[in-house]
Design a protein around this motif. Structure first.
Motif, short mmCIF file in Angstrom:
data_model
loop_
_atom_site.label_atom_id
_atom_site.label_comp_id
_atom_site.label_asym_id
_atom_site.label_seq_id
_atom_site.Cartn_x
_atom_site.Cartn_y
_atom_site.Cartn_z
N UNK A 39 1.01 -1.18 0.11
CA UNK A 39 -0.02 -0.07 0.11
C UNK A 39 0.75 1.32 0.00
N UNK A 40 0.69 2.25 -0.87
CA UNK A 40 1.50 3.23 -0.93
C UNK A 40 0.55 4.57 -0.86
N UNK A 41 1.07 5.23 0.21
CA UNK A 41 0.25 6.17 0.54
C UNK A 41 1.01 7.64 -0.01
N UNK A 42 0.37 8.62 -0.73
CA UNK A 42 0.86 9.62 -1.15
C UNK A 42 0.26 11.15 -0.73
N UNK A 43 1.13 12.18 -0.58
CA UNK A 43 0.84 13.54 -0.22
C UNK A 43 1.23 14.34 -1.16
N UNK A 44 0.45 15.56 -1.20
CA UNK A 44 1.00 16.60 -2.07
C UNK A 44 1.15 16.04 -3.33
N UNK A 45 0.29 15.18 -3.76
CA UNK A 45 -0.05 14.89 -5.46
C UNK A 45 0.29 15.83 -6.46
N UNK A 46 -0.63 16.83 -6.31
CA UNK A 46 -0.47 17.92 -7.45
C UNK A 46 -0.71 17.37 -8.67
N UNK A 47 -1.59 16.62 -8.89
CA UNK A 47 -1.94 16.22 -10.27
C UNK A 47 -3.17 15.53 -10.61
N UNK A 48 -3.72 15.11 -11.53
CA UNK A 48 -4.84 14.26 -11.79
C UNK A 48 -4.64 13.09 -11.53
N UNK A 49 -6.06 12.31 -11.32
CA UNK A 49 -5.96 10.90 -11.32
C UNK A 49 -5.41 10.29 -12.33
N UNK A 50 -5.61 10.69 -13.64
CA UNK A 50 -5.17 9.92 -14.89
C UNK A 50 -3.49 10.16 -14.64
N UNK A 51 -3.01 11.14 -14.18
CA UNK A 51 -1.70 11.09 -14.14
C UNK A 51 -1.09 10.11 -13.20
N UNK A 52 -1.82 9.61 -11.99
CA UNK A 52 -1.34 8.56 -11.31
C UNK A 52 -1.45 7.27 -11.76
N UNK A 53 -2.50 7.36 -12.75
CA UNK A 53 -2.88 6.02 -13.29
C UNK A 53 -1.70 5.73 -14.37
#
Length: 282
Positions: A39-53
């Motif tokens: 399980x990976x928890x991220x903070x201050x992503x500052x991007x769209x869900x599509x970027x994460x995908x």
């Protein structure tokens, strides 16, 4: 450790990526490929869900709560198995916690583990930013006991933007009037974990949560998780420990390893924060 969370071994990694796209450009992907995180928890992503995908790929199930203001804050949870339920609200209805609090329940070895990825405001003493930080911490005061009731196997991970004790900041004497080490902020952590000097600190005091980093490292300076870009802070290890995994007692008893993945050199960093990685035997 298996990359699946269907077994009894669970690895949770948490990191403020300071912009996930920049982090991947600077080497986060290579770290993730070899770290066998469940399980990976991220903070201050500052991007769209599509970027994460696009960055993480199809093998991850992704939950993402973006901030109201585009390009700000943002928290995410990525896992090898799909979460059974998730929640994103914190505090009163008129309080905007978007992009800062994301809870999810995961089935692990026949049990349910609740993981929260959170990004507390950085604040600024004497300004409206600090008022918002206190509102968020107040909301945590309300939520933490309920989280303990919801699931005795729960953990809050992320950038909490407060150094609780003098051991958590290298130059603490020079920061007692700065956001991140204000007495008023640290008092919240006294409520979560117990106060420094309390015989039951980190062992049932306060709300009963356990600071895994301090319990594992012991009474030593650090280990730090964030370093200022000013001067030679990273090279001199003049840091702050502001990234945590705070677990319920039952889950804390299952910890088998705690590591801060500090980069080998300044040039090899891909964020100004280091990942906090904890292994649990569920």
């Amino acid at each position: 450790m298996s990359s699946s969370i269907s077994g009894t071994s669970l690895r949770i990694a948490s990191v403020n990526v300071n912009g996930v796209r920049a982090a991947f450009r600077n080497g986060m992907g290579a770290w993730l490929d070899k770290r066998e995180v469940d399980i990976l928890a991220l903070q201050e992503v500052r991007a769209a869900t599509s970027d994460l995908e696009n960055l993480l790929g199809d093998e991850w199930d992704i939950l993402h709560d973006a901030a109201t203001a585009k390009g700000r804050a943002g928290v995410a949870l990525a896992s090898r198995n799909k979460a059974s339920i998730h929640r994103v609200t914190l505090g009163a209805d008129d309080f905007d916690s978007a992009g800062r609090w994301l809870e999810a329940d995961y089935e692990v070895g026949g049990k349910v583990v609740t993981v929260v990825s959170t990004y507390v405001h950085s604040g600024e003493a004497g300004t409206p930013k600090q008022v918002e930080k206190y509102k968020f911490l107040d909301a945590m005061v309300e939520r933490l006991p309920r989280l303990m009731e919801h699931n005795p196997l729960s953990v809050i991970v992320g950038d909490l933007n407060v150094g609780h004790r003098t051991l958590d900041i290298k130059n603490w004497k020079g920061n007692v009037k700065r956001a991140g080490f204000l007495p008023e902020e640290r008092a919240y952590f006294d409520r979560f974990l117990g106060a420094e000097g309390d015989p039951d600190y980190n062992a049932g005091a306060g709300f009963g949560f356990v600071d895994i980093g301090r319990r594992t490292a012991g009474e030593v300076e650090g280990p730090y998780t964030w370093w200022s870009a000013r001067g030679q802070a990273f090279d001199n290890n003049t840091g702050w420990r502001i990234d945590y995994q705070l677990a319920t007692p039952e889950l804390a008893a299952k910890v088998t390893d705690y590591t801060v993945d500090r980069a080998a050199s300044y040039a090899e960093r891909w964020s100004d924060h280091a990942p906090v990685v904890v292994d649990y035997s569920i």
